[in-house]
Design a protein around this motif. Structure first.
Motif, mmCIF file in Angstrom:
data_model
loop_
_atom_site.group_PDB
_atom_site.id
_atom_site.type_symbol
_atom_site.label_atom_id
_atom_site.label_comp_id
_atom_site.label_asym_id
_atom_site.label_seq_id
_atom_site.Cartn_x
_atom_site.Cartn_y
_atom_site.Cartn_z
ATOM 1 N N THR A 11 0.812 -1.217 0.000
ATOM 2 C CA THR A 11 0.000 0.000 0.000
ATOM 3 C C THR A 11 0.846 1.268 0.000
ATOM 4 N N ASP A 12 1.870 1.315 0.827
ATOM 5 C CA ASP A 12 2.663 2.537 0.986
ATOM 6 C C ASP A 12 3.858 2.612 0.043
ATOM 7 N N LYS A 13 4.128 1.554 -0.696
ATOM 8 C CA LYS A 13 5.344 1.522 -1.513
ATOM 9 C C LYS A 13 5.069 1.468 -3.007
ATOM 10 N N MET A 14 3.857 1.155 -3.392
ATOM 11 C CA MET A 14 3.518 0.998 -4.801
ATOM 12 C C MET A 14 2.896 2.285 -5.329
ATOM 13 N N VAL A 15 3.287 2.686 -6.516
ATOM 14 C CA VAL A 15 2.726 3.895 -7.117
ATOM 15 C C VAL A 15 1.334 3.637 -7.668
ATOM 16 N N LYS A 16 1.186 2.552 -8.413
ATOM 17 C CA LYS A 16 -0.094 2.256 -9.054
ATOM 18 C C LYS A 16 -0.139 0.800 -9.468
ATOM 19 N N SER A 17 -1.339 0.247 -9.539
ATOM 20 C CA SER A 17 -1.527 -1.103 -10.067
ATOM 21 C C SER A 17 -2.598 -1.053 -11.151
ATOM 22 N N ILE A 18 -2.391 -1.839 -12.215
ATOM 23 C CA ILE A 18 -3.281 -1.834 -13.365
ATOM 24 C C ILE A 18 -3.580 -3.278 -13.765
ATOM 25 N N VAL A 19 -4.824 -3.567 -14.078
ATOM 26 C CA VAL A 19 -5.208 -4.871 -14.606
ATOM 27 C C VAL A 19 -5.845 -4.665 -15.968
ATOM 28 N N THR A 25 -0.186 -5.317 -13.747
ATOM 29 C CA THR A 25 1.022 -4.494 -13.821
ATOM 30 C C THR A 25 1.062 -3.589 -12.598
ATOM 31 N N ILE A 26 2.198 -3.564 -11.913
ATOM 32 C CA ILE A 26 2.366 -2.628 -10.817
ATOM 33 C C ILE A 26 3.494 -1.662 -11.167
ATOM 34 N N GLU A 27 3.276 -0.400 -10.834
ATOM 35 C CA GLU A 27 4.282 0.622 -11.068
ATOM 36 C C GLU A 27 4.886 1.030 -9.732
ATOM 37 N N VAL A 28 6.209 1.017 -9.661
ATOM 38 C CA VAL A 28 6.909 1.320 -8.413
ATOM 39 C C VAL A 28 8.006 2.341 -8.697
ATOM 40 N N SER A 29 8.440 3.024 -7.657
ATOM 41 C CA SER A 29 9.548 3.955 -7.804
ATOM 42 C C SER A 29 10.857 3.190 -7.702
ATOM 43 N N ARG A 30 11.911 3.768 -8.238
ATOM 44 C CA ARG A 30 13.209 3.092 -8.202
ATOM 45 C C ARG A 30 13.709 2.928 -6.774
ATOM 46 N N ASP A 31 13.298 3.822 -5.875
ATOM 47 C CA ASP A 31 13.753 3.751 -4.482
ATOM 48 C C ASP A 31 13.223 2.525 -3.768
ATOM 49 N N VAL A 98 11.733 0.748 -17.228
ATOM 50 C CA VAL A 98 12.279 -0.604 -17.107
ATOM 51 C C VAL A 98 11.139 -1.512 -16.668
ATOM 52 N N VAL A 99 10.990 -2.638 -17.350
ATOM 53 C CA VAL A 99 9.886 -3.552 -17.075
ATOM 54 C C VAL A 99 10.430 -4.930 -16.732
ATOM 55 N N LEU A 100 9.938 -5.494 -15.623
ATOM 56 C CA LEU A 100 10.303 -6.851 -15.207
ATOM 57 C C LEU A 100 9.069 -7.734 -15.311
ATOM 58 N N HIS A 101 9.251 -8.932 -15.851
ATOM 59 C CA HIS A 101 8.177 -9.921 -15.913
ATOM 60 C C HIS A 101 8.532 -11.084 -14.993
ATOM 61 N N LEU A 102 7.641 -11.386 -14.064
ATOM 62 C CA LEU A 102 7.902 -12.400 -13.047
ATOM 63 C C LEU A 102 6.863 -13.510 -13.128
ATOM 64 N N ASN A 108 1.216 -20.263 -10.027
ATOM 65 C CA ASN A 108 0.882 -20.052 -11.441
ATOM 66 C C ASN A 108 0.376 -18.626 -11.677
ATOM 67 N N HIS A 109 1.101 -17.673 -11.115
ATOM 68 C CA HIS A 109 0.766 -16.263 -11.275
ATOM 69 C C HIS A 109 1.868 -15.567 -12.061
ATOM 70 N N ARG A 110 1.463 -14.554 -12.794
ATOM 71 C CA ARG A 110 2.416 -13.701 -13.490
ATOM 72 C C ARG A 110 2.167 -12.248 -13.089
ATOM 73 N N ILE A 111 3.230 -11.456 -13.109
ATOM 74 C CA ILE A 111 3.102 -10.045 -12.780
ATOM 75 C C ILE A 111 4.130 -9.252 -13.565
ATOM 76 N N ARG A 112 3.775 -8.028 -13.877
ATOM 77 C CA ARG A 112 4.682 -7.107 -14.571
ATOM 78 C C ARG A 112 4.994 -5.954 -13.623
ATOM 79 N N VAL A 113 6.267 -5.651 -13.455
ATOM 80 C CA VAL A 113 6.713 -4.553 -12.597
ATOM 81 C C VAL A 113 7.360 -3.497 -13.479
ATOM 82 N N ARG A 114 6.856 -2.260 -13.375
ATOM 83 C CA ARG A 114 7.362 -1.180 -14.229
ATOM 84 C C ARG A 114 7.909 -0.040 -13.374
ATOM 85 N N VAL A 115 9.076 0.449 -13.784
ATOM 86 C CA VAL A 115 9.711 1.599 -13.132
ATOM 87 C C VAL A 115 9.924 2.671 -14.187
#
Length: 218
Positions: A11-19, A25-31, A98-102, A108-115
């Motif tokens: 909640t306090d560390k993620m910028v945004k989440s999108i489905v 897809t979750i967007e996070v700061s580089r910090d 920068v995008v990470l695919h996990l 059996n879950h997938r997620i995309r992390v974008r900075v």
């Protein structure tokens, strides 16, 4: 379920989440990138033990058409607009990301992390200590986009030649390149020189939503 757990946990560390299309897809700061990636790997409810990919993205010209459509005439490839007239539009996001695919094998879950990264500061923490497979992926993003991964153990070019100038996957990199190789008859040797071919758009990018061609033979 995954979206809910991710949102509550970060909640306090993620910028945004999108489905979109059932893809999270979750967007996070580089910090917070390293901290979030570590939790995604080690927390049992996530268990993203496998890194599928790390890639760079250039959003230059994003949302703009490179070709005239409705106003196009019969001039063939000359319809291509002058690429020099394009600039990064006034978007609400920076130019690079920068995008990470996990992948979680257990759930059996997938997620995309974008900075998001501003063009003036292309530094982002390396995740090689979390997923060693990121080593070559990050070198590729550095080589092709110029993104710097801090604390990477061996950040150097991986696909281009020694002494290569520029970053080929950036949208403003010329299609024909910047240097050409030719044989100089006078010097009787192979020489390098500036590319003499003027940059141009070779293929049209036309996206039409209407039905103007329905029923016609192609």
């Amino acid at each position: 379920m995954l979206h809910t757990n991710i949102t509550q946990f970060f909640t306090d560390k993620m910028v945004k989440s999108i489905v979109v299309n059932d893809e999270l897809t979750i967007e996070v700061s580089r910090d917070h990138l390293s901290e979030i990636c570590l939790a995604l790997r080690d927390e049992n409810q996530f268990d993203f033990s496998m890194l599928i990919d790390v890639c760079g993205v250039d959003y230059l010209h994003y949302g703009l058409s490179e070709w005239e459509t409705e106003a196009a005439t019969a001039k063939g490839f000359e319809r291509g607009v002058n690429m020099a007239a394009f600039a990064h539009p006034n978007l609400s996001t920076p130019r690079f990301a920068v995008v990470l695919h996990l992948l979680s094998l257990q759930h059996n879950h997938r997620i995309r992390v974008r900075v998001w990264l501003d063009e003036s500061d292309l530094n982002v923490p390396s995740v090689t200590e979390i997923w060693p497979a990121a080593n070559w992926f990050e070198r590729e993003a550095f080589d092709l986009f110029g993104i710097m991964f801090t604390n990477h153990p061996d950040l150097r070019r991986i696909l281009t030649d020694y002494g290569f100038r520029g970053y080929p996957f950036r949208k403003d990199f010329p299609i024909s390149g910047q240097v050409e190789v030719r044989y100089d008859a006078a010097e009787q040797r192979v020489v390098y020189g500036p590319v003499e071919i003027p940059p141009r758009i070779l293929e049209p990018k036309v996206i039409r939503d209407d039905s103007r061609y329905l029923g016609e033979k192609i």
